[in-house]
Design a protein around this motif. Sequence first.
Motif, PDB file in Angstrom:
ATOM      1  N   CYS A  24      58.139  54.224  22.828  1.00 53.71           N
ATOM      2  CA  CYS A  24      57.527  52.924  22.497  1.00 53.71           C
ATOM      3  C   CYS A  24      56.299  52.649  23.360  1.00 53.71           C
ATOM      4  O   CYS A  24      55.268  52.172  22.855  1.00 53.71           O
ATOM      5  N   GLY A  25      56.388  52.937  24.656  1.00 56.54           N
ATOM      6  CA  GLY A  25      55.228  52.754  25.534  1.00 56.54           C
ATOM      7  C   GLY A  25      54.084  53.668  25.150  1.00 56.54           C
ATOM      8  O   GLY A  25      52.922  53.247  25.104  1.00 56.54           O
ATOM      9  N   VAL A  27      53.473  55.054  22.182  1.00 58.91           N
ATOM     10  CA  VAL A  27      52.921  54.659  20.884  1.00 58.91           C
ATOM     11  C   VAL A  27      52.028  53.429  21.042  1.00 58.91           C
ATOM     12  O   VAL A  27      50.952  53.343  20.438  1.00 58.91           O
ATOM     13  N   SER A  28      52.445  52.467  21.866  1.00 53.13           N
ATOM     14  CA  SER A  28      51.616  51.273  22.059  1.00 53.13           C
ATOM     15  C   SER A  28      50.291  51.626  22.738  1.00 53.13           C
ATOM     16  O   SER A  28      49.238  51.080  22.386  1.00 53.13           O
ATOM     17  N   ILE A  29      50.323  52.549  23.690  1.00 57.16           N
ATOM     18  CA  ILE A  29      49.075  52.980  24.336  1.00 57.16           C
ATOM     19  C   ILE A  29      48.193  53.720  23.337  1.00 57.16           C
ATOM     20  O   ILE A  29      46.979  53.490  23.260  1.00 57.16           O
ATOM     21  N   TRP A  30      48.768  54.591  22.562  1.00 58.56           N
ATOM     22  CA  TRP A  30      48.003  55.328  21.546  1.00 58.56           C
ATOM     23  C   TRP A  30      47.371  54.367  20.543  1.00 58.56           C
ATOM     24  O   TRP A  30      46.191  54.522  20.187  1.00 58.56           O
ATOM     25  N   LEU A  31      48.159  53.356  20.094  1.00 52.81           N
ATOM     26  CA  LEU A  31      47.616  52.372  19.159  1.00 52.81           C
ATOM     27  C   LEU A  31      46.503  51.551  19.811  1.00 52.81           C
ATOM     28  O   LEU A  31      45.522  51.172  19.150  1.00 52.81           O
ATOM     29  N   GLY A  32      46.631  51.261  21.110  1.00 52.25           N
ATOM     30  CA  GLY A  32      45.572  50.543  21.824  1.00 52.25           C
ATOM     31  C   GLY A  32      44.276  51.319  21.829  1.00 52.25           C
ATOM     32  O   GLY A  32      43.196  50.752  21.608  1.00 52.25           O
ATOM     33  N   THR A  44      45.595  48.272  27.542  1.00 48.51           N
ATOM     34  CA  THR A  44      46.974  48.480  27.070  1.00 48.51           C
ATOM     35  C   THR A  44      47.794  49.236  28.106  1.00 48.51           C
ATOM     36  O   THR A  44      48.960  48.897  28.353  1.00 48.51           O
ATOM     37  N   VAL A  48      51.108  47.659  29.787  1.00 50.38           N
ATOM     38  CA  VAL A  48      52.403  48.338  29.644  1.00 50.38           C
ATOM     39  C   VAL A  48      53.002  48.637  31.022  1.00 50.38           C
ATOM     40  O   VAL A  48      54.194  48.403  31.251  1.00 50.38           O
TER      41      VAL A  48
END
Length: 147
Positions: A24-25, A27-32, A44, A48
């Motif tokens: 989850c961490g 993926v959120s960084i990648w999406l950022g 991001t 995180v």
Amino acid sequence: MLFLVAELLLLPGISVGGVLALVCGGVSIWLGFRDFGMQGGCITIVVVVLLALLVTVVSLRSRTWRRFSLDQRIGSSSMPVLPAEELRAGDRGTTLSRLSPMGKVEIGGRTYEAKSTGAYVDPQREVEVVGFENFSVIVRTVDDRKA
């Protein structure tokens, strides 16, 4: 962050909670980075990491989990009075179950866990107290005394 808390407190070690927290961490960084570019991706990462530290510190504090824990004191015991405090050697009673060698006896209207000095004692036999062992009464049949 919930997966991180679950990993820290409920599922210690590297397990599903830790893997899911990392995924989850990540993926959120990648999406950022993908959606907001270099500056958004760096922000991001910082968010995180700070959230992970904050969640870890808050979840490991004892006051946080004291609200969820049982705070009741147990002041009773399984047997409030030892049989040795209520009975004396020589008191007589009746077996309620077969003593082989442990079973139940009734002495003075109360039921006690008993151990026979002999092999087996059938139900509804008259017994006499000869001693005590922890929470048990040691008994022998009245017939054994005569022999």
